[in-house]
Write an enzyme that holds these catalytic residues in place. Structure first.
Site, PDB file in Angstrom:
ATOM      1  N   LYS A 213     124.583   5.355 -20.788  1.00 47.11           N
ATOM      2  CA  LYS A 213     124.086   6.576 -21.624  1.00 47.11           C
ATOM      3  C   LYS A 213     122.727   6.204 -22.343  1.00 47.11           C
ATOM      4  O   LYS A 213     121.775   6.970 -22.378  1.00 47.11           O
ATOM      5  CB  LYS A 213     125.071   7.000 -22.456  1.00 47.11           C
ATOM      6  N   GLU A 219     124.863  -5.840 -22.168  1.00 46.10           N
ATOM      7  CA  GLU A 219     125.552  -6.355 -20.920  1.00 46.10           C
ATOM      8  C   GLU A 219     124.818  -5.505 -19.698  1.00 46.10           C
ATOM      9  O   GLU A 219     124.678  -6.378 -18.689  1.00 46.10           O
ATOM     10  CB  GLU A 219     127.046  -5.906 -20.855  1.00 46.10           C
ATOM     11  N   GLY A 281     130.712   8.670 -24.560  1.00 47.82           N
ATOM     12  CA  GLY A 281     130.645   7.613 -23.193  1.00 47.82           C
ATOM     13  C   GLY A 281     132.010   7.742 -22.793  1.00 47.82           C
ATOM     14  O   GLY A 281     132.155   7.729 -21.478  1.00 47.82           O
ATOM     15  N   ARG A 282     133.019   7.659 -23.706  1.00 45.52           N
ATOM     16  CA  ARG A 282     134.289   7.574 -23.007  1.00 45.52           C
ATOM     17  C   ARG A 282     134.883   9.105 -22.554  1.00 45.52           C
ATOM     18  O   ARG A 282     136.198   9.096 -22.141  1.00 45.52           O
ATOM     19  CB  ARG A 282     135.422   7.130 -24.141  1.00 45.52           C
ATOM     20  N   GLU A 367     139.073   3.885 -29.034  1.00 43.45           N
ATOM     21  CA  GLU A 367     137.515   3.982 -29.519  1.00 43.45           C
ATOM     22  C   GLU A 367     137.598   5.266 -30.491  1.00 43.45           C
ATOM     23  O   GLU A 367     136.537   5.674 -31.327  1.00 43.45           O
ATOM     24  CB  GLU A 367     136.554   4.001 -28.444  1.00 43.45           C
ATOM     25  N   HIS A 398     159.111  -6.596 -14.876  1.00 45.95           N
ATOM     26  CA  HIS A 398     159.332  -7.834 -14.409  1.00 45.95           C
ATOM     27  C   HIS A 398     158.459  -8.480 -15.305  1.00 45.95           C
ATOM     28  O   HIS A 398     158.535  -9.863 -15.162  1.00 45.95           O
ATOM     29  CB  HIS A 398     159.300  -8.194 -12.934  1.00 45.95           C
ATOM     30  N   LYS A 518     127.380  -6.122 -32.020  1.00 46.17           N
ATOM     31  CA  LYS A 518     126.209  -6.179 -31.147  1.00 46.17           C
ATOM     32  C   LYS A 518     124.937  -6.850 -31.778  1.00 46.17           C
ATOM     33  O   LYS A 518     124.192  -7.539 -31.349  1.00 46.17           O
ATOM     34  CB  LYS A 518     125.826  -4.546 -30.706  1.00 46.17           C
TER      35      LYS A 518
HETATM   36  O1  F6P Z   1     129.955  -0.224 -27.380  1.00 44.95           O
HETATM   37  C1  F6P Z   1     130.610   0.936 -27.221  1.00 44.95           C
HETATM   38  C2  F6P Z   1     129.732   1.937 -26.258  1.00 44.95           C
HETATM   39  O2  F6P Z   1     129.027   2.479 -26.991  1.00 44.95           O
HETATM   40  C3  F6P Z   1     130.907   2.834 -25.885  1.00 44.95           C
HETATM   41  O3  F6P Z   1     131.034   3.825 -26.455  1.00 44.95           O
HETATM   42  C4  F6P Z   1     130.065   3.192 -24.297  1.00 44.95           C
HETATM   43  O4  F6P Z   1     130.885   3.920 -23.568  1.00 44.95           O
HETATM   44  C5  F6P Z   1     129.663   1.828 -24.066  1.00 44.95           C
HETATM   45  O5  F6P Z   1     129.283   1.238 -25.356  1.00 44.95           O
HETATM   46  C6  F6P Z   1     128.504   1.912 -22.976  1.00 44.95           C
HETATM   47  O6  F6P Z   1     127.387   2.534 -23.481  1.00 44.95           O
HETATM   48  P1  F6P Z   1     126.240   2.860 -22.463  1.00 44.95           P
HETATM   49  O7  F6P Z   1     126.737   3.880 -21.707  1.00 44.95           O
HETATM   50  O8  F6P Z   1     125.406   3.520 -23.594  1.00 44.95           O
HETATM   51  O9  F6P Z   1     125.739   1.763 -22.064  1.00 44.95           O
END
Ligand code: F6P
Length: 557
Positions: A213, A219, A281-282, A367, A398, A518
């Site tokens: 987003k 990452e 995002g979620r 979240e 199990h 972060k």
């Molecule tokens: O760190 C949490 C978050 O902001 C989530 O809410 C989001 O889904 C995820 O990181 C990834 O964010 P992006 O889509 O901006 O890379």
């Protein structure tokens, strides 16, 4: 529409809260065995069907009066206005001053939803058309890589909401996917994730979807840079006269709200699929973030999934609370969290296809509702946010079910099962489903010491075998897991989360708690990379750990 004064209010101030407090005391003097003995009609009274999902919640620790007090709580909390505000695009995500409009992502073409003078459903359908055209070119083989090979592998790079939804949906709908295409999902910044996902793939046949987003997530951008390098090191041959951007434009597309960052990375915005800041995002798996899902199952079936989402949205928006499945599930969660001090809910899908559904729900629920202040910034006076977790059945049986059956912690359970499977095999499915019914039965009714002794069990073993019962569960049943069904199921949990957050008076749509880590990591990265011993100014524990890491990193095995 102005904010209903009830929205964001402490639930402790509501009359229904007091009623529920005494209901809880009364529940201590009865059991599910007793409740069923007194009223064999419970399954009829405490069941509901919405958009093809049947929910039997009769094995929950509720009575008619408790359910009506829970519904009263929803009413007193201003849930109705809050729902309307969401659907009208009001800025109910107050701490980020944003609308919350994932429901617009699945609104049918031609419908109207105005935000700041713009009909957002038109924009949504423009992007869906763009996605559909692109997905078709990949599925048909028309889209060629830089060497003229067709694309056979699609790798989604993203994390959190830009990964969990796509990977969950791919696994859930694998039976409907194009089996000639390989899908991989890279999320972790651990190099193992990228290396293992790509080690058997041919760059010439591989397309990366960089899904973020913000297009700034550490990452994802680290993995995206590695993807770029992986592609260019094989495919960029200056002798061919092709530039690096020629290669990237055939093998990378972006899904983002941030066109500037996408361009800066080197992806042509023609190959960018947009969405908007009003999609959390979620809550984004049905936006362009679902591009990998659309390529896997095709635009038509993706549209079926959107219809499922929309039908559940309409049910949530219009059904009276007592007949509203997401509201009832949200109210049950509040009942256990606040009146039984339950900390977790287990979601146990009896479908291997839903193996990533609990992981998806972890982000959606935690979240959203892991919050310690209300909308006005004041500290909450009740517990919030349940821990959602789970594994597919029967595997969990199990492993951890022992604790659910006989442990000292109350864990309400959602079982999810289907009448049929898209991949039938002999009698597997009947065996699978018999286990849902058996587990729900064992949890609710248990087995007494007298029943166990009557079977001739040695007296000293009897207490070990006692099954206390009185452990609540809800059974969700539907015909078959299809794209449409997945849409309804995800929307059901989204709106259950909304209901819970609304009653707690919190902002379910921000996530400030993930930010500090972060920022701290950004400061530590150069301290780990530096060849010189850095001057460390953290707390003593962090300083010592960094030094230990530096020593380990440089030690020869
Ligand atoms: O760190 C949490 C978050 O902001 C989530 O809410 C989001 O889904 C995820 O990181 C990834 O964010 P992006 O889509 O901006 O890379």
């Amino acid at each position: 529409m102005s904010l209903d004064p009830a929205v964001g209010r402490s639930p402790l101030t509501m009359a229904a809260w007091n009623e529920l407090t005494s209901d809880r005391e009364q529940m201590s003097s009865t059991t599910l065995r007793q409740l069923f003995a007194d009223d064999p009609q419970r399954p009829e009274e405490f069941s509901i069907e919405a958009c093809g999902i049947f929910a039997d919640y009769s094995k929950n620790l509720v009575t008619t009066s408790i359910m009506s007090h829970l519904v009263q709580l929803a009413t007193e909390s201003g849930l109705r206005t809050h729902i309307d505000q969401m659907f009208l695009g009001e800025r109910i995500n107050t701490s980020e001053d944003r609308s919350v409009l994932h429901v617009a992502l699945r609104a049918p073409a031609g419908s109207t939803l105005m935000v700041d003078g713009v009909n957002v459903t038109d924009e949504v359908h423009e992007v869906l058309t763009h996605m559909g055209a692109f997905a078709r070119t990949i599925r048909s083989g028309e889209w060629k890589g830089i060497t003229g090979e067709r694309i056979r592998n699609v790798v989604n790079i993203g994390i959190g909401g830009s990964d969990l939804g796509p990977v969950m949906a791919y696994e859930a709908l694998r039976a409907y996917s194009d089996r000639d295409l390989t899908f991989r999902f890279v999320s972790n910044v651990d190099s193992a994730d990228f290396v293992e996902a790509t080690r058997d793939l041919e760059p010439a046949e591989t397309l990366f979807i960089i899904a973020s987003k913000t297009f700034t997530t550490l990452e994802t951008m680290t993995n995206a840079r590695s993807a770029r390098h992986w592609l260019l090191s094989t495919l960029h041959t200056p002798a061919s006269g092709q530039t690096e951007s020629d290669v990237i434009s055939r093998h990378c597309v972006a899904v983002s709200t941030n066109a500037a960052k996408v361009t800066e990375f080197g992806i042509d915005t023609q190959n960018m699929f947009g969405f908007w800041d009003w999609v959390g995002g979620r809550y984004s798996m049905d936006s362009a973030i679902g591009l990998s899902t659309m390529i896997a199952i095709g635009p038509k079936q993706f549209n079926d999934m959107l219809r499922g989402f929309h039908d559940m949205d309409e049910h949530f928006r219009t059904a009276p609370f007592a007949e509203n499945l997401p509201v009832i599930m949200g109210l049950l969660a509040v009942w256990y969290r606040n009146f039984f001090h339950t900390q977790t809910i287990a979601v146990l899908p009896y479908s291997q296809y839903l193996k990533r559904f609990p992981a998806y729900l972890q982000q959606l629920t935690m979240e959203s509702n892991g919050k310690h202040v209300r909308l006005d910034g004041s500290t909450v006076e009740t517990d919030t946010g349940l821990i959602y977790w789970g594994e597919p059945g029967t595997n969990g049986q199990h492993s951890f079910y022992q604790l659910i059956h006989q442990g000292t912690t109350l864990i309400p359970v959602d079982f999810i099962g289907f009448g049929r499977t898209p991949t039938p095999l002999g009698n597997h499915h009947d065996i699978l489903m018999s286990n849902i019914f058996a587990q729900a039965q064992a949890l609710a009714f248990g087995k007494t010491a007298a029943e166990i002794a009557a079977e001739g069990t040695a007296a000293d073993v009897v207490p070990h075998k006692v099954m206390p019962g009185n452990r609540p569960s809800t059974v969700l049943l539907a015909e078959m897991l299809t794209p449409y069904r997945l849409g309804t199921l995800v929307a059901l949990y989204e709106h259950s989360v909304f209901t819970q957050g609304s009653i707690w008076g919190i902002d379910s749509f921000d996530q400030w708690g993930v930010e500090l880590g972060k920022v701290l990591a950004q400061a530590i990265i150069p301290e780990l990379e530096s060849p010189e011993q850095p001057r460390l100014t953290h707390d003593p524990s962090t300083n010592a750990l960094i030094n230990r890491y530096r020593a380990l990193k440089n030690a020869a095995e």
